[in-house]
Design a protein around this motif. Structure first.
Motif, PDB file in Angstrom:
ATOM      1  N   HIS A  78     -21.633 -16.407  31.643  1.00  0.00           N
ATOM      2  CA  HIS A  78     -22.370 -16.692  32.481  1.00  0.00           C
ATOM      3  C   HIS A  78     -21.326 -16.451  33.998  1.00  0.00           C
ATOM      4  N   THR A  79     -21.534 -15.542  35.238  1.00  0.00           N
ATOM      5  CA  THR A  79     -21.339 -15.520  35.925  1.00  0.00           C
ATOM      6  C   THR A  79     -21.505 -15.551  37.511  1.00  0.00           C
ATOM      7  N   TYR A  80     -21.084 -16.059  38.712  1.00  0.00           N
ATOM      8  CA  TYR A  80     -20.925 -16.269  39.709  1.00  0.00           C
ATOM      9  C   TYR A  80     -21.978 -15.300  40.672  1.00  0.00           C
ATOM     10  N   GLU A  81     -22.159 -14.120  40.255  1.00  0.00           N
ATOM     11  CA  GLU A  81     -22.692 -13.134  40.560  1.00  0.00           C
ATOM     12  C   GLU A  81     -24.234 -13.233  40.452  1.00  0.00           C
ATOM     13  N   GLN A  82     -24.587 -13.593  38.914  1.00  0.00           N
ATOM     14  CA  GLN A  82     -26.109 -13.387  38.028  1.00  0.00           C
ATOM     15  C   GLN A  82     -26.059 -14.853  37.866  1.00  0.00           C
ATOM     16  N   ALA A  83     -27.329 -15.237  38.351  1.00  0.00           N
ATOM     17  CA  ALA A  83     -28.461 -16.604  37.881  1.00  0.00           C
ATOM     18  C   ALA A  83     -28.361 -16.517  36.849  1.00  0.00           C
ATOM     19  N   THR A  84     -29.247 -14.753  36.545  1.00  0.00           N
ATOM     20  CA  THR A  84     -30.203 -15.198  35.117  1.00  0.00           C
ATOM     21  C   THR A  84     -29.293 -14.490  33.927  1.00  0.00           C
TER      22      THR A  84
ATOM     23  N   PHE B 217     -26.147  -3.731  36.713  1.00  0.00           N
ATOM     24  CA  PHE B 217     -27.055  -4.153  36.121  1.00  0.00           C
ATOM     25  C   PHE B 217     -26.957  -5.697  36.617  1.00  0.00           C
ATOM     26  N   SER B 218     -28.601  -6.171  37.133  1.00  0.00           N
ATOM     27  CA  SER B 218     -28.833  -7.050  38.025  1.00  0.00           C
ATOM     28  C   SER B 218     -30.196  -7.872  37.152  1.00  0.00           C
ATOM     29  N   ASN B 219     -30.545  -8.224  37.506  1.00  0.00           N
ATOM     30  CA  ASN B 219     -32.201  -9.594  37.193  1.00  0.00           C
ATOM     31  C   ASN B 219     -33.085  -9.126  38.169  1.00  0.00           C
ATOM     32  N   ALA B 220     -32.922  -8.230  38.963  1.00  0.00           N
ATOM     33  CA  ALA B 220     -34.195  -7.342  39.275  1.00  0.00           C
ATOM     34  C   ALA B 220     -34.912  -8.631  40.694  1.00  0.00           C
ATOM     35  N   ASP B 221     -34.313  -9.643  41.672  1.00  0.00           N
ATOM     36  CA  ASP B 221     -34.153 -10.644  42.260  1.00  0.00           C
ATOM     37  C   ASP B 221     -35.232 -11.746  41.403  1.00  0.00           C
ATOM     38  N   ILE B 222     -35.207 -11.496  40.591  1.00  0.00           N
ATOM     39  CA  ILE B 222     -36.145 -12.705  39.819  1.00  0.00           C
ATOM     40  C   ILE B 222     -35.174 -14.059  40.533  1.00  0.00           C
TER      41      ILE B 222
ATOM     42  N   GLU C  54     -31.858 -16.096  42.142  1.00  0.00           N
ATOM     43  CA  GLU C  54     -30.971 -15.980  43.157  1.00  0.00           C
ATOM     44  C   GLU C  54     -29.997 -16.560  42.109  1.00  0.00           C
ATOM     45  N   PRO C  55     -28.310 -16.279  42.859  1.00  0.00           N
ATOM     46  CA  PRO C  55     -27.857 -15.116  42.865  1.00  0.00           C
ATOM     47  C   PRO C  55     -28.037 -14.102  42.092  1.00  0.00           C
ATOM     48  N   ASN C  56     -27.814 -12.578  42.904  1.00  0.00           N
ATOM     49  CA  ASN C  56     -28.124 -11.306  41.617  1.00  0.00           C
ATOM     50  C   ASN C  56     -27.118 -10.777  42.809  1.00  0.00           C
ATOM     51  N   ALA C  57     -26.425 -10.463  43.250  1.00  0.00           N
ATOM     52  CA  ALA C  57     -25.226  -9.450  43.483  1.00  0.00           C
ATOM     53  C   ALA C  57     -25.332  -8.836  42.632  1.00  0.00           C
TER      54      ALA C  57
END
Length: 202
Positions: free
Chosen positions: A140-146, A177-182, A184-187
């Motif tokens: 779990h990170t602050y950068e990625q909600a998922t 890598f990111s979650n494609a704005d599924i 937020e946050p999605n840094a």
């Protein structure tokens, strides 16, 4: 917009993956023989990956553990009258990556990659590669909600043929890598890879 793009991109990847799996068998059945001595490959790769976490100002570090299951698709270029000096390959890259920092965790997933290898000598080649992937991380990170994310990567390297059907390779790869704005946050998280390994052709 990004979510729609990723959905379409992965639909295309799935269709192409099935196509690349089925076409060699069809080609073999029609021609009665395979033109190349080796049209498939299996590789084991590891190394080091390092990235920065934007919000927590920490490090994202891990040890990549990748399999590569590849198929030579140069014939597809030859079918449209392109005769490259090297080889074009498509490969699946399932992985289990132990995460060391900021806390011990793990990534699992799969990449869908294209790689072009260009010969310099009979034994030495350079290559470039690029692809998309899916991954799940227990971190779990602050950068990625998922914890489920999409990845994109591009890289290159050098390969040496040390046996008739075996190659050793070392290369660099840049991955995002990111979650494609599924959600937020999605840094997003960017990482630099060094990968080395052995590939066996069959």
């Amino acid at each position: 917009i990004a979510t729609v793009f990723y959905r379409k991109a992965f639909l295309v990847i799935i269709v192409l993956s099935l196509f690349f799996l089925v076409m060699p068998a069809i080609s073999y059945a029609q021609d009665g023989e395979v033109e190349q001595e080796y049209s498939r490959e299996f590789g084991l790769f590891s190394g080091w990956a390092d990235g920065k976490l934007k919000y927590s100002q920490g490090k994202y570090q891990m040890v990549p553990l990748h399999l590569q299951i590849g198929f030579d698709i140069t014939y597809m270029l030859e079918n449209i009258n392109i005769d490259p000096p090297g080889n074009l390959k498509f490969y699946f890259e399932p992985f289990i990556n132990p995460i060391l920092n900021p806390a011990e965790n793990v990534e699992v997933g799969n990449n869908f990659m294209l790689k072009y290898s260009h010969p310099l000598t009979q034994k030495l080649s350079v290559f470039i590669e690029s692809g998309l992937g899916l991954l799940y991380t227990t971190l779990h990170t602050y950068e990625q909600a998922t914890q489920f994310n999409f990845s994109q990567q591009v890289g290159g390297g050098i390969s040496y043929l040390f046996a008739k059907d075996k190659v050793v390779s070392i290369g660099y790869r840049r991955r995002h890598f990111s979650n494609a704005d599924i959600e937020e946050p999605n840094a997003g998280i960017d990482m630099d890879y060094i990968l080395c390994g052995i590939t066996i052709f069959y």
